[in-house]
Design a protein around this motif. Structure first.
Motif, PDB file in Angstrom:
ATOM      1  N   UNK A  83       2.603  -1.023   3.289  1.00 15.93           N
ATOM      2  CA  UNK A  83       3.167  -0.011   2.410  1.00 15.93           C
ATOM      3  C   UNK A  83       4.628  -0.333   2.118  1.00 15.93           C
ATOM      4  N   UNK A  84       5.315   0.564   1.402  1.00 18.32           N
ATOM      5  CA  UNK A  84       6.685   0.288   0.988  1.00 18.32           C
ATOM      6  C   UNK A  84       7.644   0.199   2.160  1.00 18.32           C
ATOM      7  N   UNK A  85       7.265   0.761   3.308  1.00 15.54           N
ATOM      8  CA  UNK A  85       8.113   0.688   4.494  1.00 15.54           C
ATOM      9  C   UNK A  85       7.801  -0.533   5.349  1.00 15.54           C
ATOM     10  N   UNK A  86       6.783  -1.308   4.955  1.00 16.59           N
ATOM     11  CA  UNK A  86       6.413  -2.499   5.705  1.00 16.59           C
ATOM     12  C   UNK A  86       5.372  -2.267   6.778  1.00 16.59           C
ATOM     13  N   UNK A  87       4.763  -1.083   6.807  1.00 11.24           N
ATOM     14  CA  UNK A  87       3.727  -0.781   7.797  1.00 11.24           C
ATOM     15  C   UNK A  87       2.356  -1.041   7.209  1.00 11.24           C
ATOM     16  N   UNK A  88       1.388  -1.506   8.027  1.00 13.79           N
ATOM     17  CA  UNK A  88       0.036  -1.757   7.507  1.00 13.79           C
ATOM     18  C   UNK A  88      -0.651  -0.474   7.051  1.00 13.79           C
ATOM     19  N   UNK A  89      -1.372  -0.568   5.947  1.00 12.07           N
ATOM     20  CA  UNK A  89      -2.259   0.501   5.506  1.00 12.07           C
ATOM     21  C   UNK A  89      -3.561   0.300   6.270  1.00 12.07           C
ATOM     22  N   UNK A  90      -3.832   1.166   7.210  1.00  7.81           N
ATOM     23  CA  UNK A  90      -4.937   0.953   8.161  1.00  7.81           C
ATOM     24  C   UNK A  90      -6.256   0.700   7.441  1.00  7.81           C
ATOM     25  N   UNK A  91      -6.886  -0.418   7.785  1.00  6.62           N
ATOM     26  CA  UNK A  91      -8.201  -0.748   7.255  1.00  6.62           C
ATOM     27  C   UNK A  91      -8.208  -1.491   5.942  1.00  6.62           C
ATOM     28  N   UNK A  92      -7.031  -1.774   5.362  1.00  2.74           N
ATOM     29  CA  UNK A  92      -6.971  -2.391   4.038  1.00  2.74           C
ATOM     30  C   UNK A  92      -6.361  -3.781   4.102  1.00  2.74           C
ATOM     31  N   UNK A  93      -7.036  -4.745   3.460  1.00  6.32           N
ATOM     32  CA  UNK A  93      -6.628  -6.144   3.430  1.00  6.32           C
ATOM     33  C   UNK A  93      -6.669  -6.637   1.982  1.00  6.32           C
ATOM     34  N   UNK A  94      -5.958  -7.698   1.699  1.00  2.98           N
ATOM     35  CA  UNK A  94      -5.962  -8.260   0.343  1.00  2.98           C
ATOM     36  C   UNK A  94      -5.778  -9.765   0.411  1.00  2.98           C
ATOM     37  N   UNK A  95      -6.322 -10.453  -0.585  1.00  4.01           N
ATOM     38  CA  UNK A  95      -6.241 -11.919  -0.613  1.00  4.01           C
ATOM     39  C   UNK A  95      -6.341 -12.410  -2.041  1.00  4.01           C
ATOM     40  N   UNK A  96      -6.036 -13.691  -2.220  1.00  2.89           N
ATOM     41  CA  UNK A  96      -6.131 -14.319  -3.527  1.00  2.89           C
ATOM     42  C   UNK A  96      -5.030 -13.875  -4.468  1.00  2.89           C
TER      43      UNK A  96
END
Length: 565
Positions: A513-526
């Protein structure tokens, strides 16, 4: 998706489609999505792959690609006498990327990790999957700004034997195995529109089921909605791609707001970037949207598949590159040296097109056309057809463009060529006498055997590299030598291709997120993730790094998402 690209559009229907449940849901069936899904399946998870297009388009843009991969210090390089190293490659990468923003901290980490991968296990991993490489390494993005400037110091562009389809094949085969085992399922014509959360954690996606479509690969498909769907998962991986087919979005994000009035599309219309807004609404942070990679060497496809379908010329260094008014681009903006630098210079003239001026001998030897469909010898693994490149003649993809392409002009003299160039554009921008003077000046420099022309010096240097001498460069000769005629002019247009920015991710491909914390359960690639971190390339790419970025970030996302459940 823009209004001009859509075949039909309608509001979501009231009907509800079947409920989808899987350990991992992957949004997008391009290369990054297939790699991520294959890795999650190999880790023992059930996987659902969603894509808005018909099954014919599995593999996405990678299927259409030339299959070039950035690799470092390989046996193929060493056999050609190329001395390369991870240290040198990283120096080239950082000089080209020119990271200068706070948001570039993670992209730089991704760049360092990717170069290590490209110099380490990448080749062995691909070999284990059955991917083979064409032995003659190509030299793309040569730079020319000095030792610390943009560009590849050494040739690193390794072409997959079989081009893009051969790179997609092992991952698709792995997932077909998973289908047979009942642990992988593809849901084509399922257009994800929103991410869903439960108790503060991402729990899946919902979207629209589109009507069945018989559209062939790359063709526009309808957007008529027949039902809504819900998909629940332990983790979701977003691999929905970039914005290159959505010219409205490209113009909106163009740095400085100075996008050209007309552009060709190097990707299908389905590459619309619309799901990126859903990631933003779910708390994911998108960065570096103004960084994009578009080519100045686009030509109209004489047999288009998608709207405004353009093909990129991969040029050797011998053609004269002129702006719309007939002035040569300055050094080192020779063909094949700095794509983005050339693009900026061309648009800075106030025009969106430019010209290659050359003769038929140079064109047949030095012009390659980007894309699997334009390289039937490499794509079809046809050695006999490949050998014909050494003595180009007769029917070939390039000859068909010479015969049928609207951008290709032929003439017996520079003055006649200038008249035809002006006729094609409808503007008297090319001065016939000046074009004649320029071509003859170039030939005088060639005749000297030495000369002061930096382009001819670059050509002589390039001919020291085996691949260039064998298959990428015409033997030096006077452009006006009638034995090598006729003269040619090729009108070049801006060709949209890649987003360099995207969803911010850490080295585990977790969306931040904008604070640099992971959005739980969400990943992205490519491409959706800027190929890693929200912009692994910074401002400039070294070529062969888009497919490689899909492989690297997709592998990371698939493994991490599977392990998080």
């Amino acid at each position: 998706m823009t209004s001009e690209d859509a075949v039909h559009s309608s509001a979501p229907a009231a009907a509800t489609g079947p409920r989808i449940e899987a350990d991992v849901v992957v949004v997008g069936a391009g290369l990054a999505g297939l790699v991520a899904a294959a890795e999650a399946y190999a880790a023992g998870r059930t996987v659902a792959v969603l894509d808005q297009e018909p099954h014919a388009s599995a593999g996405g843009q990678a299927h259409w690609s030339f299959g070039g991969l950035f690799l470092v210090n390989t046996p193929e390089q060493r056999r050609l006498g190329v001395r390369d190293s991870a240290e040198l490659a990283l120096a080239d990468w950082l000089s080209s990327a020119a990271f200068d923003r706070p948001e570039d901290a993670l992209p730089r980490q991704w760049a360092e990790a990717y170069v290590d991968f490209a110099a380490g296990e990448k080749r062995a991993w691909l070999t284990s999957l059955g991917v083979k490489l064409f032995p003659l390494v190509q030299w793309a993005e040569r730079g020319g700004y000095g030792p610390d400037g943009h560009g590849n110091t050494a040739p690193r562009f390794h072409v997959v034997w079989g081009t893009g389809p051969a790179l997609v094949a092992p991952f698709l085969a792995k997932l077909r195995e998973g289908e047979a085992a009942g642990r992988v399922k593809f849901y084509f014509r399922h257009r994800a529109t929103e991410l869903t959360t439960t108790a503060g954690r991402l729990s899946g996606v919902h979207g629209e089921v589109l009507e069945p479509s018989g559209a062939a690969r790359g063709e526009r498909s309808s957007r008529n909605v027949t039902a809504a769907f819900e998909a629940t998962a332990g983790t979701v991986i977003v691999t929905s791609g970039g914005i290159g087919g959505n010219h409205e979005a490209v113009r909106r994000q163009w740095p400085g707001g100075s996008a050209p009035e007309s552009m060709l599309s190097g990707v299908p219309a389905s590459v619309d970037g619309e799901f990126l807004a859903a990631v933003d609404r779910a708390g994911g942070h998108l960065v570096n949207a103004d960084r994009m990679w578009h080519y100045p060497e686009g030509i109209h496809n004489h047999s288009p598949v998608w709207p405004r379908h353009g093909i990129r010329i991969l040029p050797g260094p011998s053609a004269l590159w002129l702006d719309a008014t007939g002035r040569m681009l300055p050094a080192p903006l020779f063909p094949g040296f700095d794509s983005l630098g050339a693009l900026r210079h061309i648009l800075g003239t106030g025009h969106s097109h430019s010209w290659f001026v050359l003769n038929k001998t140079i064109a047949l030897k030095e012009f390659a056309l980007s894309g699997s469909e334009q390289n039937p010898d490499l794509t079809g693994k046809d050695i006999r057809l490949l050998a014909s490149r050494l003595k180009p003649s007769g029917d070939s993809p390039l000859q068909r463009f010479l015969d049928r392409g609207v951008d290709f002009l032929q003439a017996g003299s520079p003055r006649e060529l200038a008249a035809r160039m002006n006729q094609l554009t409808g503007s008297p921008l090319i001065d016939a006498a000046e074009l004649d003077r320029l071509v003859r000046s170039r030939d005088r420099q060639f005749a000297s055997g030495l000369g002061k022309d930096p382009q001819l010096a670059a050509i002589r240097a390039a001919r020291r590299f085996t691949t260039d001498k064998i298959m990428r460069m015409a033997p030096p000769h006077a452009m006006l030598d009638p034995r090598h005629g006729p003269l040619l002019a090729v009108r070049l247009s801006v060709l949209t291709r890649k987003s360099l920015g995207g969803i911010r991710t850490d080295l585990q491909s977790r969306v931040l997120d904008s604070a640099g914390s992971p959005v739980a359960g969400l990943y992205a690639a490519g491409e959706a993730a800027g190929f890693g971190g929200g912009g692994i390339h910074g401002y400039r790419a070294l070529e062969g790094t888009f497919l490689g970025g899909c492989l690297f970030s997709g592998r990371s996302a698939g493994r991490a998402a599977a392990a998080a459940i």
